[in-house]
Enzyme design. Structure first.
Site, mmCIF file in Angstrom:
data_model
loop_
_atom_site.group_PDB
_atom_site.id
_atom_site.type_symbol
_atom_site.label_atom_id
_atom_site.label_comp_id
_atom_site.label_asym_id
_atom_site.label_seq_id
_atom_site.Cartn_x
_atom_site.Cartn_y
_atom_site.Cartn_z
ATOM 1 N N ASP A 258 0.825 -1.204 0.000
ATOM 2 C CA ASP A 258 0.000 0.000 0.000
ATOM 3 C C ASP A 258 0.863 1.260 0.000
ATOM 4 O OD1 ASP A 258 -2.673 1.371 0.516
ATOM 5 O OD2 ASP A 258 -1.552 2.020 2.286
ATOM 6 N N PRO A 266 12.667 4.764 -0.012
ATOM 7 C CA PRO A 266 12.185 3.786 -1.002
ATOM 8 C C PRO A 266 13.160 2.657 -1.273
ATOM 9 C CG PRO A 266 12.808 5.853 -2.062
ATOM 10 C CD PRO A 266 12.828 6.108 -0.594
ATOM 11 N N GLU A 291 1.419 -0.029 -4.922
ATOM 12 C CA GLU A 291 0.635 1.181 -5.163
ATOM 13 C C GLU A 291 1.605 2.340 -4.992
ATOM 14 O OE1 GLU A 291 -3.214 3.699 -3.497
ATOM 15 O OE2 GLU A 291 -2.013 2.514 -2.114
ATOM 16 N N ASP A 311 -3.797 5.554 -13.652
ATOM 17 C CA ASP A 311 -4.034 6.409 -14.811
ATOM 18 C C ASP A 311 -5.090 5.809 -15.740
ATOM 19 O OD1 ASP A 311 -2.096 8.008 -13.745
ATOM 20 O OD2 ASP A 311 -0.663 7.800 -15.390
ATOM 21 N N GLN A 383 -11.406 3.820 -5.104
ATOM 22 C CA GLN A 383 -12.164 4.636 -6.054
ATOM 23 C C GLN A 383 -13.665 4.570 -5.806
ATOM 24 O OE1 GLN A 383 -10.311 6.570 -7.530
ATOM 25 N NE2 GLN A 383 -8.349 5.510 -7.457
ATOM 26 N N GLY A 385 -14.988 3.420 -2.443
ATOM 27 C CA GLY A 385 -15.210 3.724 -1.043
ATOM 28 C C GLY A 385 -14.828 5.121 -0.629
ATOM 29 N N ASN A 386 -13.963 5.786 -1.375
ATOM 30 C CA ASN A 386 -13.608 7.154 -1.025
ATOM 31 C C ASN A 386 -14.589 8.170 -1.588
ATOM 32 O OD1 ASN A 386 -11.430 6.540 0.591
ATOM 33 N ND2 ASN A 386 -9.948 6.590 -1.076
#
Length: 586
Positions: A258, A266, A291, A311, A383, A385-386
């Site tokens: 996530d 990183p 992600e 995208d 996309q 649930g938000n």
């Protein structure tokens, strides 16, 4: 008889059937103790670099906590299981208790992935997911992706508020129940991918600040609080061991990491991915998926397999709904042109600044990567649930246009992901839900409503009061869609079956080595994309999500389409709300 265990450097480890070693990194403490339920506290031996350990005569099932210098009792941060909730005692677990039935399973290559994202709680826990495996396999799904299962406070949560990353949440079942689910999935030919969260801990039940202050940074803050300090070797090891535990002991086939853009160091991703490749058995397929909002292709050039390609989602969502608020504004100008670029090159944004709103340039060139380095979807937990009311596309977009977009997404060479309920045409909302109480519950509920105060439909306070309370049990109950095998829209069920049958029969065997050839924009919501599959076969997909027909180019395939979703084409035209799929052998 096959049993698996992965010995981590944190937590409780059985060294004999009736003897356990406890290890705790507590650099902020002087003399923590192991507190076994029903016994006197046991002193821990101090080791270098903030470590403490103790060996105790106790076996699997023992309930324990750590007693800190001030008397506070805390669960093990590397707890393998909790007796109840995150504030309760941890349990000693025997990782070899489960005997694997499908021990010869080696996974499936990435070209075969068709991912199904699901929430374990909404499906009835680990046993509930296991009961649906046969139905999901029948659809053509080859991998289930479990939203996070690490122990979280309460009985209901999306999973991104987890605080004990080694412990499957007790509301879903035991460690053995999870292993049984994974084993059963392998028996059905299904891979199991787990969503893991290493960029933050949830707001309740995380006690690390009390005994390991250096676990966090005081110079970087995230939306969830102080950033985790991945500069420290102990912190890197804590999460790397967790990765290897899931893959080696639980035999998971992959992990989805996530929001790695929120991990300040990183290089930990590369380091951990390299450790995974060194640890897994030769010939075993394990998929590491990220992600990453930054559209950074570098990880995908090394030991990471794929990344969610938001995208593509954003382009298709704009074409289907016309929405342009928030990040959709960066895709609302010429969305078909942007989608054409994503089809051929992976990311839309490869170093360009956002077209609307704030922010700097993001992304780097990605055309050199294979299509299988990208996971695409029409919907996912974020996309849907938000959104304030959790609406699915079936409740927002014209059905015929959504069907055409579904065929496009399922049959383009990038890896397709389906969000639970899509395969039945569900219109049930997927809402944001938690199980917090008191002041935290109030803060989450009101914070959720404030998020939408700038949206025209929620500028009025009374309108915002209609946004469901995340902590209400009915919010969770309302979010369960119909799953494969439970009925639904017959035409949608048939659509998924036809598309995935064609993908597995005609595309997957040729997918390795696929390269984009050309993508032509045919209209505001229409394009023709062509790929040359690994054996030279041409895959061409023409899709038109608009209300009017568009002309096909003169060089469009003239052979009969392998699949028509929508209206039958007439000479030289692509009908409205239609997708045509052509597969032409060279």
């Amino acid at each position: 008889m096959t049993r698996h265990a992965y010995e981590t450097r944190f937590g409780a480890t059985l060294v004999a059937p009736d003897r356990t070693r406890f290890r705790l990194w507590a650099p902020s403490q002087e003399a923590p103790q192991v507190q076994i339920e029903g016994r006197a506290a046991i002193a821990m031996e101090k080791e270098p670099d903030g470590w403490f350990s103790a060996e105790v005569a106790c076996g699997a099932g023992t309930a324990y906590r750590y007693r800190l210098d001030d008397g506070l009792l805390v669960p093990d941060p590397a707890s393998r299981a909790q007796r109840d909730d995150v504030h309760d005692p941890s349990l000693v677990v025997d990782p070899r208790a489960y005997e694997w039935r499908n021990a010869q399973w080696m996974g499936r290559p990435i070209e075969e992935l068709v991912v199904y994202e699901c929430h374990v709680g909404l499906m009835g826990g680990f046993a509930g997911v296991e009961a649906k495996l046969a139905d999901l396999a029948k659809v053509g799904i080859t991998a289930i992706e479990l939203m996070p299962i690490a122990a979280f406070p309460g009985a209901r949560n999306w999973g991104y508020d987890g605080v004990l990353p080694y412990a499957p949440d007790a509301a879903y079942g035991t460690p053995e129940d999870l292993k049984r689910l994974v084993d059963a999935a392998h028996g059905h030919g299904l891979q199991v991918i787990l969503d893991v969260v290493y960029n933050h801990f949830g707001p309740e039940g995380n006690y690390l600040h009390a005994y390991a202050e250096p676990f966090f940074r005081n110079d970087i803050h995230t939306p969830w609080g102080a950033a985790i300090d991945f500069r420290r070797r102990q912190v890197r090891t804590f999460f790397a061991d967790n990765v290897l535990m899931w893959l080696m002991e639980y035999r998971l086939d992959g992990l989805r990491f996530d929001a790695v853009h929120a991990i300040p160091e990183p290089d930990w991703i590369d380091e951990t991915a390299s450790a995974v490749r060194a640890a897994i058995e030769p010939g075993r397929h394990v998929h590491l998926i990220l992600e990453n909002e930054e559209n950074e292709p570098g990880f995908l050039e090394r030991d990471v397999d794929a990344q969610w390609n938001d995208d593509v989602h954003h382009c298709l969502h704009v074409m289907l709904t016309g929405e342009h608020h928030g990040y959709y504004g960066n895709f609302s100008r010429e969305p078909a042109k942007k989608l054409a670029r994503a089809c051929m090159e992976g990311f839309v944004y490869q170093g360009e600044p956002p077209e609307r709103g704030k922010g700097s340039a993001r992304g780097k060139p990605s055309a050199h990567l294979p299509p299988t380095a990208f996971v695409t979807c029409l919907q996912n937990h974020d996309q849907v649930g938000n959104r304030a009311m959790g609406e699915r596309l079936r409740a927002m977009a014209p059905a015929a246009a959504l069907d055409a977009a579904t065929a496009f997404q399922l049959l383009m060479p990038q890896i397709p992901m389906i969000f639970m309920g899509e395969e039945t045409g569900s219109t049930t909302p997927f809402l944001f839900f938690t199980d917090f109480h008191d002041a935290l519950a109030d803060a989450v509920r009101e914070g959720r409503r404030r998020e939408f105060a700038d949206f025209p439909e929620f500028r009025d306070e009374k309108a915002r009061e209609k946004i469901p309370d995340p902590n209400a049990p009915e919010t969770f109950a309302r979010s369960r869609p119909k799953i494969a095998g439970e009925g639904g829209e017959a035409s949608v069920i048939d659509l998924y079956a036809r598309c995935l049958h064609l993908r597995h029969e005609a595309i997957v065997p040729r997918l390795k080595g696929t390269k984009g050839e050309a993508a032509q924009v045919l209209g505001d919501k229409a394009l023709l994309a062509r790929w040359r599959l690994g054996d030279g076969t041409l895959l061409a997909i023409a899709t038109n999500l608009a209300d009017d027909a568009v002309a096909l180019p003169a060089d469009a395939p003239r052979s009969p389409p392998s699949l028509v979703v929508g209206a039958q084409p007439t000479s030289g035209t692509l009908p409205a709300r239609t997708t045509l799929v052509f597969i032409e052998e060279s």
